[in-house]
Scaffold this motif. Structure first.
Motif, PDB file in Angstrom:
ATOM      1  N   UNK A 105       1.067  -1.627  28.395  1.00 44.61           N
ATOM      2  CA  UNK A 105      -0.013  -1.545  27.404  1.00 44.61           C
ATOM      3  C   UNK A 105       0.297  -2.402  26.181  1.00 44.61           C
ATOM      4  N   UNK A 106       1.537  -2.354  25.702  1.00 43.04           N
ATOM      5  CA  UNK A 106       1.890  -3.160  24.532  1.00 43.04           C
ATOM      6  C   UNK A 106       1.763  -4.653  24.812  1.00 43.04           C
ATOM      7  N   UNK A 107       2.209  -5.076  25.972  1.00 47.65           N
ATOM      8  CA  UNK A 107       2.120  -6.495  26.320  1.00 47.65           C
ATOM      9  C   UNK A 107       0.663  -6.956  26.326  1.00 47.65           C
ATOM     10  N   UNK A 108      -0.223  -6.186  26.956  1.00 51.58           N
ATOM     11  CA  UNK A 108      -1.638  -6.556  27.010  1.00 51.58           C
ATOM     12  C   UNK A 108      -2.207  -6.659  25.595  1.00 51.58           C
ATOM     13  N   UNK A 109      -1.935  -5.667  24.758  1.00 50.95           N
ATOM     14  CA  UNK A 109      -2.471  -5.680  23.394  1.00 50.95           C
ATOM     15  C   UNK A 109      -1.928  -6.857  22.588  1.00 50.95           C
ATOM     16  N   UNK A 110      -0.661  -7.182  22.747  1.00 49.65           N
ATOM     17  CA  UNK A 110      -0.081  -8.298  22.007  1.00 49.65           C
ATOM     18  C   UNK A 110      -0.605  -9.641  22.509  1.00 49.65           C
ATOM     19  N   UNK A 111      -0.834  -9.763  23.804  1.00 49.00           N
ATOM     20  CA  UNK A 111      -1.430 -10.990  24.347  1.00 49.00           C
ATOM     21  C   UNK A 111      -2.802 -11.196  23.720  1.00 49.00           C
ATOM     22  N   UNK A 112      -3.621 -10.158  23.736  1.00 55.28           N
ATOM     23  CA  UNK A 112      -4.986 -10.257  23.203  1.00 55.28           C
ATOM     24  C   UNK A 112      -4.994 -10.549  21.703  1.00 55.28           C
ATOM     25  N   UNK A 113      -4.030  -9.985  20.969  1.00 57.17           N
ATOM     26  CA  UNK A 113      -4.022 -10.102  19.507  1.00 57.17           C
ATOM     27  C   UNK A 113      -3.374 -11.386  19.003  1.00 57.17           C
ATOM     28  N   UNK A 114      -2.396 -11.929  19.734  1.00 51.55           N
ATOM     29  CA  UNK A 114      -1.595 -12.999  19.134  1.00 51.55           C
ATOM     30  C   UNK A 114      -1.551 -14.321  19.890  1.00 51.55           C
ATOM     31  N   UNK A 115      -1.752 -14.326  21.189  1.00 53.71           N
ATOM     32  CA  UNK A 115      -1.617 -15.591  21.916  1.00 53.71           C
ATOM     33  C   UNK A 115      -2.822 -16.501  21.675  1.00 53.71           C
ATOM     34  N   UNK A 116      -2.580 -17.802  21.458  1.00 54.24           N
ATOM     35  CA  UNK A 116      -3.679 -18.736  21.241  1.00 54.24           C
ATOM     36  C   UNK A 116      -4.335 -19.119  22.578  1.00 54.24           C
ATOM     37  N   UNK A 117      -5.114 -18.158  23.092  1.00 50.74           N
ATOM     38  CA  UNK A 117      -5.867 -18.329  24.333  1.00 50.74           C
ATOM     39  C   UNK A 117      -7.314 -17.993  23.995  1.00 50.74           C
ATOM     40  N   UNK A 118      -8.231 -18.873  24.388  1.00 50.26           N
ATOM     41  CA  UNK A 118      -9.638 -18.693  24.062  1.00 50.26           C
ATOM     42  C   UNK A 118     -10.476 -18.706  25.323  1.00 50.26           C
ATOM     43  N   UNK A 119     -11.561 -17.947  25.283  1.00 50.01           N
ATOM     44  CA  UNK A 119     -12.483 -17.912  26.403  1.00 50.01           C
ATOM     45  C   UNK A 119     -13.883 -18.283  25.968  1.00 50.01           C
ATOM     46  N   UNK A 120     -14.480 -19.213  26.695  1.00 52.82           N
ATOM     47  CA  UNK A 120     -15.865 -19.606  26.442  1.00 52.82           C
ATOM     48  C   UNK A 120     -16.722 -18.965  27.532  1.00 52.82           C
ATOM     49  N   UNK A 121     -17.613 -18.053  27.121  1.00 56.61           N
ATOM     50  CA  UNK A 121     -18.480 -17.387  28.081  1.00 56.61           C
ATOM     51  C   UNK A 121     -19.590 -18.339  28.529  1.00 56.61           C
ATOM     52  N   UNK A 122     -19.796 -18.396  29.831  1.00 56.31           N
ATOM     53  CA  UNK A 122     -20.836 -19.221  30.433  1.00 56.31           C
ATOM     54  C   UNK A 122     -21.927 -18.255  30.930  1.00 56.31           C
ATOM     55  N   UNK A 123     -23.165 -18.503  30.540  1.00 56.30           N
ATOM     56  CA  UNK A 123     -24.257 -17.591  30.866  1.00 56.30           C
ATOM     57  C   UNK A 123     -25.175 -18.154  31.946  1.00 56.30           C
ATOM     58  N   UNK A 124     -25.919 -17.246  32.567  1.00 54.01           N
ATOM     59  CA  UNK A 124     -26.828 -17.650  33.646  1.00 54.01           C
ATOM     60  C   UNK A 124     -27.990 -18.521  33.164  1.00 54.01           C
ATOM     61  N   UNK A 125     -28.216 -18.587  31.854  1.00 52.85           N
ATOM     62  CA  UNK A 125     -29.271 -19.446  31.321  1.00 52.85           C
ATOM     63  C   UNK A 125     -28.707 -20.777  30.802  1.00 52.85           C
ATOM     64  N   UNK A 126     -27.460 -21.083  31.187  1.00 51.66           N
ATOM     65  CA  UNK A 126     -26.758 -22.325  30.842  1.00 51.66           C
ATOM     66  C   UNK A 126     -26.258 -22.372  29.397  1.00 51.66           C
ATOM     67  N   UNK A 127     -26.425 -21.291  28.640  1.00 54.04           N
ATOM     68  CA  UNK A 127     -25.863 -21.268  27.285  1.00 54.04           C
ATOM     69  C   UNK A 127     -24.389 -20.869  27.342  1.00 54.04           C
ATOM     70  N   UNK A 128     -23.683 -21.140  26.253  1.00 55.67           N
ATOM     71  CA  UNK A 128     -22.263 -20.803  26.156  1.00 55.67           C
ATOM     72  C   UNK A 128     -21.980 -20.241  24.766  1.00 55.67           C
ATOM     73  N   UNK A 129     -20.919 -19.413  24.690  1.00 50.59           N
ATOM     74  CA  UNK A 129     -20.447 -18.926  23.392  1.00 50.59           C
ATOM     75  C   UNK A 129     -18.980 -18.570  23.534  1.00 50.59           C
ATOM     76  N   UNK A 130     -18.243 -18.650  22.420  1.00 51.26           N
ATOM     77  CA  UNK A 130     -16.854 -18.255  22.412  1.00 51.26           C
ATOM     78  C   UNK A 130     -16.766 -16.746  22.483  1.00 51.26           C
ATOM     79  N   UNK A 131     -15.900 -16.255  23.352  1.00 41.65           N
ATOM     80  CA  UNK A 131     -15.724 -14.818  23.546  1.00 41.65           C
ATOM     81  C   UNK A 131     -14.893 -14.241  22.412  1.00 41.65           C
ATOM     82  N   UNK A 132     -15.273 -13.050  21.971  1.00 40.77           N
ATOM     83  CA  UNK A 132     -14.510 -12.313  20.971  1.00 40.77           C
ATOM     84  C   UNK A 132     -13.646 -11.281  21.685  1.00 40.77           C
ATOM     85  N   UNK A 133     -12.319 -11.279  21.455  1.00 40.89           N
ATOM     86  CA  UNK A 133     -11.443 -10.270  22.056  1.00 40.89           C
ATOM     87  C   UNK A 133     -11.682  -8.924  21.397  1.00 40.89           C
ATOM     88  N   UNK A 134     -11.758  -7.896  22.225  1.00 40.10           N
ATOM     89  CA  UNK A 134     -11.918  -6.545  21.705  1.00 40.10           C
ATOM     90  C   UNK A 134     -10.865  -5.630  22.277  1.00 40.10           C
TER      91      UNK A 134
END
Length: 142
Positions: free
Chosen positions: A113-142
């Protein structure tokens, strides 16, 4: 320093092989596994079909190395494996695999659990969500 990145989705065979490789280690009493999967969330009326992951790899590997050393020491782990996707991962596919092993279950679970939380909080990894209508947005980690 261990390499944590996998191009595309994390393959299920990698997970199975990781589990099987530890069956001969008799000092392990517990494993804890976290599998992150891309959801097809609905956002503003559009469905997520995929996430395209990118990272500042050198910094992420350095930070992951520190997380690894901290967590292994704190929880007295026998081992720890982390694999995170880069590139396109479709909804329903796996994007993160964290696997911790320890002599006792509470340590394995807490460490995972700690590893997952630290990965999400601190690692410089980004996700761009791709939508079915061809739009995109940067994902917010929660």
């Amino acid at each position: 320093m261990k390499h944590i990145f996998t191009t595309g989705p994390v393959p299920p065979q990698l997970i199975a092989d990781s589990i099987a490789a530890h069956s001969k280690q008799q000092n392990i009493g517990a494993h804890s596994i976290f599998l992150g999967q891309v959801r097809n969330d609905e956002v503003h009326g559009a469905q997520v079909t995929a996430i395209e992951y990118s990272a500042y790899e050198a910094m992420a590997l350095e930070q992951m190395h520190q997380i690894r050393e901290d967590v292994i020491t704190r929880y007295q782990l026998t081992c720890m494996h982390v694999h995170h996707s880069l590139g396109m991962v479709k909804a329903g596919e796996l994007c993160l695999f964290v696997f911790t092993s320890a002599p006792r279950r509470k340590a394995a679970i807490a460490a995972c659990e700690e590893v997952v939380e630290r990965i999400k909080a601190t690692l410089p990894i980004w996700g761009k969500e791709i939508f079915d209508n061809a739009s995109v947005q940067w994902k917010q980690n929660t």
